[in-house]
Motif scaffolding. Structure first.
Motif, PDB file in Angstrom:
ATOM      1  N   PRO A  48      -4.108  -3.409   5.706  1.00 57.68           N
ATOM      2  CA  PRO A  48      -3.966  -2.199   6.530  1.00 57.68           C
ATOM      3  C   PRO A  48      -3.904  -0.907   5.728  1.00 57.68           C
ATOM      4  O   PRO A  48      -4.477   0.112   6.139  1.00 57.68           O
ATOM      5  CB  PRO A  48      -2.668  -2.441   7.304  1.00 57.68           C
ATOM      6  CG  PRO A  48      -1.924  -3.485   6.520  1.00 57.68           C
ATOM      7  CD  PRO A  48      -2.986  -4.341   5.907  1.00 57.68           C
ATOM      8  N   GLY A  49      -3.213  -0.912   4.586  1.00 60.53           N
ATOM      9  CA  GLY A  49      -3.138   0.315   3.797  1.00 60.53           C
ATOM     10  C   GLY A  49      -4.495   0.771   3.290  1.00 60.53           C
ATOM     11  O   GLY A  49      -4.897   1.916   3.513  1.00 60.53           O
ATOM     12  N   PRO A  50      -5.255  -0.104   2.604  1.00 64.21           N
ATOM     13  CA  PRO A  50      -6.587   0.296   2.162  1.00 64.21           C
ATOM     14  C   PRO A  50      -7.526   0.666   3.304  1.00 64.21           C
ATOM     15  O   PRO A  50      -8.351   1.573   3.146  1.00 64.21           O
ATOM     16  CB  PRO A  50      -7.079  -0.948   1.404  1.00 64.21           C
ATOM     17  CG  PRO A  50      -5.831  -1.576   0.866  1.00 64.21           C
ATOM     18  CD  PRO A  50      -4.806  -1.360   1.953  1.00 64.21           C
ATOM     19  N   THR A  97       6.833  10.248   3.506  1.00 61.04           N
ATOM     20  CA  THR A  97       6.490   8.895   3.092  1.00 61.04           C
ATOM     21  C   THR A  97       6.595   7.946   4.280  1.00 61.04           C
ATOM     22  O   THR A  97       7.212   8.261   5.310  1.00 61.04           O
ATOM     23  CB  THR A  97       7.401   8.420   1.958  1.00 61.04           C
ATOM     24  OG1 THR A  97       8.752   8.435   2.412  1.00 61.04           O
ATOM     25  CG2 THR A  97       7.239   9.311   0.732  1.00 61.04           C
ATOM     26  N   TYR A  98       6.018   6.766   4.122  1.00 64.86           N
ATOM     27  CA  TYR A  98       5.985   5.799   5.226  1.00 64.86           C
ATOM     28  C   TYR A  98       6.386   4.425   4.694  1.00 64.86           C
ATOM     29  O   TYR A  98       5.885   3.970   3.658  1.00 64.86           O
ATOM     30  CB  TYR A  98       4.581   5.729   5.821  1.00 64.86           C
ATOM     31  CG  TYR A  98       4.441   4.714   6.932  1.00 64.86           C
ATOM     32  CD1 TYR A  98       4.850   5.007   8.228  1.00 64.86           C
ATOM     33  CD2 TYR A  98       3.912   3.447   6.677  1.00 64.86           C
ATOM     34  CE1 TYR A  98       4.713   4.076   9.251  1.00 64.86           C
ATOM     35  CE2 TYR A  98       3.780   2.501   7.690  1.00 64.86           C
ATOM     36  CZ  TYR A  98       4.193   2.827   8.976  1.00 64.86           C
ATOM     37  OH  TYR A  98       4.069   1.905   9.987  1.00 64.86           O
ATOM     38  N   SER A  99       7.278   3.763   5.416  1.00 62.84           N
ATOM     39  CA  SER A  99       7.703   2.405   5.080  1.00 62.84           C
ATOM     40  C   SER A  99       7.581   1.523   6.314  1.00 62.84           C
ATOM     41  O   SER A  99       7.692   2.008   7.458  1.00 62.84           O
ATOM     42  CB  SER A  99       9.144   2.387   4.566  1.00 62.84           C
ATOM     43  OG  SER A  99       9.265   3.134   3.371  1.00 62.84           O
ATOM     44  N   PHE A 100       7.375   0.232   6.075  1.00 66.92           N
ATOM     45  CA  PHE A 100       7.226  -0.714   7.179  1.00 66.92           C
ATOM     46  C   PHE A 100       7.666  -2.091   6.710  1.00 66.92           C
ATOM     47  O   PHE A 100       7.344  -2.513   5.600  1.00 66.92           O
ATOM     48  CB  PHE A 100       5.764  -0.768   7.641  1.00 66.92           C
ATOM     49  CG  PHE A 100       5.504  -1.772   8.733  1.00 66.92           C
ATOM     50  CD1 PHE A 100       5.698  -1.434  10.063  1.00 66.92           C
ATOM     51  CD2 PHE A 100       5.067  -3.054   8.419  1.00 66.92           C
ATOM     52  CE1 PHE A 100       5.452  -2.363  11.076  1.00 66.92           C
ATOM     53  CE2 PHE A 100       4.831  -3.988   9.428  1.00 66.92           C
ATOM     54  CZ  PHE A 100       5.021  -3.633  10.758  1.00 66.92           C
ATOM     55  N   GLU A 101       8.383  -2.784   7.559  1.00 65.66           N
ATOM     56  CA  GLU A 101       8.828  -4.147   7.265  1.00 65.66           C
ATOM     57  C   GLU A 101       8.478  -5.016   8.458  1.00 65.66           C
ATOM     58  O   GLU A 101       9.041  -4.861   9.553  1.00 65.66           O
ATOM     59  CB  GLU A 101      10.333  -4.178   7.017  1.00 65.66           C
ATOM     60  CG  GLU A 101      10.857  -5.524   6.553  1.00 65.66           C
ATOM     61  CD  GLU A 101      10.592  -5.812   5.081  1.00 65.66           C
ATOM     62  OE1 GLU A 101      10.185  -6.944   4.766  1.00 65.66           O
ATOM     63  OE2 GLU A 101      10.788  -4.893   4.257  1.00 65.66           O
ATOM     64  N   ALA A 115       6.487   0.042   1.191  1.00 64.52           N
ATOM     65  CA  ALA A 115       7.698   0.713   0.716  1.00 64.52           C
ATOM     66  C   ALA A 115       7.347   2.083   0.166  1.00 64.52           C
ATOM     67  O   ALA A 115       6.630   2.202  -0.832  1.00 64.52           O
ATOM     68  CB  ALA A 115       8.384  -0.124  -0.361  1.00 64.52           C
ATOM     69  N   ASP A 116       7.836   3.116   0.832  1.00 67.40           N
ATOM     70  CA  ASP A 116       7.697   4.501   0.376  1.00 67.40           C
ATOM     71  C   ASP A 116       6.250   4.863   0.047  1.00 67.40           C
ATOM     72  O   ASP A 116       5.951   5.446  -0.986  1.00 67.40           O
ATOM     73  CB  ASP A 116       8.588   4.755  -0.849  1.00 67.40           C
ATOM     74  CG  ASP A 116      10.064   4.564  -0.520  1.00 67.40           C
ATOM     75  OD1 ASP A 116      10.465   4.955   0.592  1.00 67.40           O
ATOM     76  OD2 ASP A 116      10.796   4.011  -1.361  1.00 67.40           O
ATOM     77  N   SER A 117       5.344   4.512   0.945  1.00 70.26           N
ATOM     78  CA  SER A 117       3.940   4.888   0.755  1.00 70.26           C
ATOM     79  C   SER A 117       3.801   6.402   0.870  1.00 70.26           C
ATOM     80  O   SER A 117       4.409   7.016   1.745  1.00 70.26           O
ATOM     81  CB  SER A 117       3.064   4.228   1.812  1.00 70.26           C
ATOM     82  OG  SER A 117       1.757   4.781   1.795  1.00 70.26           O
ATOM     83  N   PRO A 118       2.973   7.025   0.028  1.00 71.30           N
ATOM     84  CA  PRO A 118       2.741   8.466   0.184  1.00 71.30           C
ATOM     85  C   PRO A 118       1.967   8.805   1.452  1.00 71.30           C
ATOM     86  O   PRO A 118       1.900   9.974   1.844  1.00 71.30           O
ATOM     87  CB  PRO A 118       1.940   8.830  -1.064  1.00 71.30           C
ATOM     88  CG  PRO A 118       1.319   7.552  -1.513  1.00 71.30           C
ATOM     89  CD  PRO A 118       2.289   6.478  -1.149  1.00 71.30           C
ATOM     90  N   GLU A 127       0.128  -0.732  13.959  1.00 69.13           N
ATOM     91  CA  GLU A 127       1.292   0.122  13.735  1.00 69.13           C
ATOM     92  C   GLU A 127       1.249   0.780  12.362  1.00 69.13           C
ATOM     93  O   GLU A 127       1.563   1.974  12.210  1.00 69.13           O
ATOM     94  CB  GLU A 127       2.573  -0.695  13.887  1.00 69.13           C
ATOM     95  CG  GLU A 127       3.836   0.160  13.765  1.00 69.13           C
ATOM     96  CD  GLU A 127       5.098  -0.569  14.148  1.00 69.13           C
ATOM     97  OE1 GLU A 127       6.194  -0.045  13.841  1.00 69.13           O
ATOM     98  OE2 GLU A 127       5.007  -1.663  14.757  1.00 69.13           O
ATOM     99  N   ILE A 128       0.834   0.038  11.352  1.00 68.08           N
ATOM    100  CA  ILE A 128       0.803   0.576   9.993  1.00 68.08           C
ATOM    101  C   ILE A 128      -0.260   1.661   9.855  1.00 68.08           C
ATOM    102  O   ILE A 128       0.003   2.755   9.329  1.00 68.08           O
ATOM    103  CB  ILE A 128       0.550  -0.555   8.976  1.00 68.08           C
ATOM    104  CG1 ILE A 128       1.763  -1.491   8.913  1.00 68.08           C
ATOM    105  CG2 ILE A 128       0.237   0.022   7.596  1.00 68.08           C
ATOM    106  CD1 ILE A 128       1.475  -2.804   8.218  1.00 68.08           C
ATOM    107  N   ILE A 129      -1.468   1.382  10.315  1.00 66.84           N
ATOM    108  CA  ILE A 129      -2.573   2.337  10.141  1.00 66.84           C
ATOM    109  C   ILE A 129      -2.278   3.640  10.863  1.00 66.84           C
ATOM    110  O   ILE A 129      -2.411   4.734  10.292  1.00 66.84           O
ATOM    111  CB  ILE A 129      -3.890   1.707  10.610  1.00 66.84           C
ATOM    112  CG1 ILE A 129      -4.304   0.577   9.661  1.00 66.84           C
ATOM    113  CG2 ILE A 129      -5.002   2.766  10.690  1.00 66.84           C
ATOM    114  CD1 ILE A 129      -5.429  -0.289  10.191  1.00 66.84           C
ATOM    115  N   THR A 130      -1.871   3.557  12.118  1.00 67.77           N
ATOM    116  CA  THR A 130      -1.561   4.789  12.848  1.00 67.77           C
ATOM    117  C   THR A 130      -0.338   5.469  12.259  1.00 67.77           C
ATOM    118  O   THR A 130      -0.250   6.705  12.232  1.00 67.77           O
ATOM    119  CB  THR A 130      -1.354   4.499  14.341  1.00 67.77           C
ATOM    120  OG1 THR A 130      -0.327   3.500  14.508  1.00 67.77           O
ATOM    121  CG2 THR A 130      -2.648   3.993  14.986  1.00 67.77           C
ATOM    122  N   GLY A 131       0.608   4.665  11.751  1.00 68.40           N
ATOM    123  CA  GLY A 131       1.788   5.256  11.122  1.00 68.40           C
ATOM    124  C   GLY A 131       1.462   5.995   9.843  1.00 68.40           C
ATOM    125  O   GLY A 131       2.000   7.089   9.588  1.00 68.40           O
TER     126      GLY A 131
END
Length: 305
Positions: free
Chosen positions: A82-84, A146-150, A157-160, A135-139
């Motif tokens: 999801p991040g990439p 920063t953005y975190s998700f569990e 963790a603490d994505s820019p 949820e991650i992509i839209t977040g």
């Protein structure tokens, strides 16, 4: 009603083929150029040059078009983390000046996964991963800091949360399918558009109603759309010739897709409009027949846009 051109390059098309269709679609006034996201031909037949990567293709088209919207119908969650994926789509959105839309799904074609070493979990896990990815992509796109998700499958963790897309708050997200429970819930929570692919008007209307009901519970409104295999001929002989070129039975396509003369196709489009569809994705399978696009633009597009 907006008409969008939808291609299936895994059936055998080069980037140059897609560029020609995209630029022709833009010149003729179609609302968008979309492509599938597959790595292998579906069904028997000559694979030709093989498939191309969807987001690499759209990155190129972003720089070689100027007004037409661009997107996938749909990118599988199994293909990319999801991040990439959020980074790729945001960058292509920047490259296009804010013309990108993300059609997103669970992934379904197991053969392409085994052919290219892509894990293909059971369906329940695929839906679980798909929901977390939504949820991650839209977040990531909308995060102010920063953005975190569990979650059960992914942890950030603490994505820019960079880069940001050009469209704010984010590019539109399209979810498709006809599932009766999970799909409407996910559409109501995350999507900007709901697409029903390759169904008759009656079934399309039932799916639209399920999504409308789910959206009432969340207080969100989404656009409704449909995708249909499309073959148009100025007369019967031309229609039959175009059907033969893509291996379609003329009578079956009249029944199950958008097939026939411009008048016949317009009548069928009207049925989808009555159901509330605001966009129609015209699945064009012969990517060498530019006269087909010219005919649709001249005889169909002016009557619906």
């Amino acid at each position: 009603m907006k008409l969008r051109i939808f291609t299936e390059p895994q059936q055998g098309a080069t980037y140059d083929d897609l560029l020609s269709v995209a630029q022709t679609s833009e010149r003729l006034g179609f609302d968008a150029f979309f492509r599938s996201d597959h790595y292998q031909r579906i069904g028997p037949g000559d694979p030709g040059p093989g498939s191309t990567d969807a987001w690499i293709t759209l990155a190129g088209l972003a720089r070689e078009t100027s007004t037409i919207r661009l997107g996938t119908l749909v990118s599988p969650a199994t293909f990319r983390l999801p991040g990439p994926l959020a980074i790729s789509v945001a960058q292509v959105d920047q490259m296009s000046g804010g013309r990108v839309e993300l059609g997103f799904g669970t992934g379904w074609y197991d053969q392409e996964h085994s052919a290219y070493g892509i894990p293909f979990p059971p369906v329940n896990e695929r839906f679980g991963r798909f929901e977390e990815q939504l949820e991650i992509i839209t977040g990531l796109w909308t995060a102010e800091k920063t953005y975190s998700f569990e979650g059960s499958y992914y942890r950030l963790a603490d994505s820019p949360a960079l880069p940001k897309p050009a469209q704010r708050p984010r590019p539109p997200v399209i979810i498709g399918g006809t599932g009766a429970k999970r799909t409407p819930r996910l559409v109501a929570a995350y999507a900007d558009e709901y697409n029903v692919p390759f169904r008759l008007p009656a079934e399309t209307g039932e799916a639209f109603d399920r999504v409308r009901k789910a959206c009432e519970a969340t207080g969100r409104n989404v656009r409704l759309s449909a995708a249909q295999t499309t073959v148009v001929g100025a007369d019967e002989a031309e229609y039959e010739r175009r059907c033969a070129a893509i291996g379609q039975n003329p009578d079956a396509l009249r029944e199950n897709g958008l097939g026939g003369t411009p008048a016949e196709v317009l009548e069928k489009i009207g049925k989808f409009a009555e159901l509330g569809a605001e966009r129609l994705y015209l699945q064009i399978l012969d990517l060498q027949d530019m006269e087909h696009l010219e005919l649709i633009a001249a005889e169909v597009l002016p009557h619906v846009s």
